[in-house]
Design an enzyme around this catalytic site. Structure first.
Site, PDB file in Angstrom:
ATOM      1  N   HIS A 100       0.844  -1.194   0.000  1.00 43.63           N
ATOM      2  CA  HIS A 100       0.000   0.000   0.000  1.00 43.63           C
ATOM      3  C   HIS A 100       0.872   1.233   0.000  1.00 43.63           C
ATOM      4  O   HIS A 100       1.974   1.241   0.557  1.00 43.63           O
ATOM      5  CB  HIS A 100      -0.940   0.022   1.213  1.00 43.63           C
ATOM      6  N   HIS A 102       0.906   5.192   1.164  1.00 40.46           N
ATOM      7  CA  HIS A 102       0.269   6.204   2.013  1.00 40.46           C
ATOM      8  C   HIS A 102       0.239   7.530   1.258  1.00 40.46           C
ATOM      9  O   HIS A 102       1.272   7.958   0.716  1.00 40.46           O
ATOM     10  CB  HIS A 102       1.091   6.422   3.297  1.00 40.46           C
TER      11      HIS A 102
HETATM   12  P1  5GP Z   1       1.910   0.307   7.415  1.00 37.71           P
HETATM   13  O1  5GP Z   1       2.419   0.616   8.782  1.00 37.71           O
HETATM   14  O2  5GP Z   1       1.757  -1.167   7.179  1.00 37.71           O
HETATM   15  O3  5GP Z   1       2.667   0.997   6.312  1.00 37.71           O
HETATM   16  O4  5GP Z   1       0.485   0.976   7.355  1.00 37.71           O
HETATM   17  C1  5GP Z   1      -0.704   0.317   7.629  1.00 37.71           C
HETATM   18  C2  5GP Z   1      -1.769   1.373   7.729  1.00 37.71           C
HETATM   19  O5  5GP Z   1      -3.030   0.738   7.637  1.00 37.71           O
HETATM   20  C3  5GP Z   1      -1.757   2.139   9.046  1.00 37.71           C
HETATM   21  O6  5GP Z   1      -1.644   3.534   8.775  1.00 37.71           O
HETATM   22  C4  5GP Z   1      -3.068   1.772   9.702  1.00 37.71           C
HETATM   23  O7  5GP Z   1      -3.661   2.855  10.406  1.00 37.71           O
HETATM   24  C5  5GP Z   1      -3.922   1.322   8.525  1.00 37.71           C
HETATM   25  N1  5GP Z   1      -4.909   0.288   8.843  1.00 37.71           N
HETATM   26  C6  5GP Z   1      -4.665  -0.862   9.534  1.00 37.71           C
HETATM   27  N2  5GP Z   1      -5.786  -1.618   9.602  1.00 37.71           N
HETATM   28  C7  5GP Z   1      -6.753  -0.913   8.935  1.00 37.71           C
HETATM   29  C8  5GP Z   1      -8.137  -1.183   8.667  1.00 37.71           C
HETATM   30  O8  5GP Z   1      -8.705  -2.205   9.049  1.00 37.71           O
HETATM   31  N3  5GP Z   1      -8.813  -0.245   7.962  1.00 37.71           N
HETATM   32  C9  5GP Z   1      -8.203   0.908   7.504  1.00 37.71           C
HETATM   33  N4  5GP Z   1      -8.967   1.750   6.822  1.00 37.71           N
HETATM   34  N5  5GP Z   1      -6.903   1.180   7.752  1.00 37.71           N
HETATM   35  C10 5GP Z   1      -6.202   0.283   8.457  1.00 37.71           C
END
Ligand code: 5GP
Ligand code: ZN
Length: 137
Positions: A100, A102
């Site tokens: 993903h 951001h």
């Molecule tokens: P990472 O740290 O893996 O780059 O980012 C994961 C992101 O996904 C985090 O910013 C977190 O807030 C978001 N996130 C985690 N679980 C969910 C979810 O169930 N729904 C949504 N909309 N965002 C999520």
């Protein structure tokens, strides 16, 4: 599709999310714990764990989508700038292992501190650059 993957579940509408955009290849939805107003995640529908394991054609399709969605997100919240990033690996802060990007809208004087920069010696930079160049040759 990975059975336990939370973002595959969002892609497949098995769990809810505030989806702001969807087409054949991507879904974009609001982050549940936003860094700033409008923080949006852009996710390819095809599961891959992280950036480096993602096929080139998926990444190629993703960049223009990020551009289009990012422009709309910025406009929606009246942002002055935006950080566009992906965390690759747990050490970099990756928590969800479905690729993903951001989109984090930024506002003048929002006090979200950027990463601290350090100093480096020219000799060390040259050696390191040679090492990376060798791997890419
Ligand atoms: P990472 O740290 O893996 O780059 O980012 C994961 C992101 O996904 C985090 O910013 C977190 O807030 C978001 N996130 C985690 N679980 C969910 C979810 O169930 N729904 C949504 N909309 N965002 C999520
Ligand atoms: Zn997934």
């Amino acid at each position: 599709m990975s059975e336990q993957c939370i973002f595959c579940k969002i892609v497949n509408k098995e769990i809810p999310a505030e989806i702001v955009y969807e087409d054949d290849s991507v879904v974009a939805f609001l982050d549940i714990r936003p860094v700033s107003k409008g923080h949006t995640l852009v996710v390819p529908k095809k599961h891959s764990n992280d950036f480096l394991s993602t096929e080139d054609d998926v990444l190629e399709a993703l960049i223009p989508e990020i551009k289009k969605i990012g422009a709309a997100v910025m406009k929606a919240v009246g942002a002055h700038g935006m950080n566009i990033s992906t965390n690759h690996g747990a050490a970099a802060g990756q928590v969800v292992f479905h690729l993903h990007f951001h989109l984090i809208p930024r506002f003048s004087n929002d006090n979200l501190m950027p990463w601290p920069h350090g100093d480096s010696e020219p000799k060390n930079r040259q050696e390191l650059a040679e090492e990376i160049k060798k791997l890419l040759a």
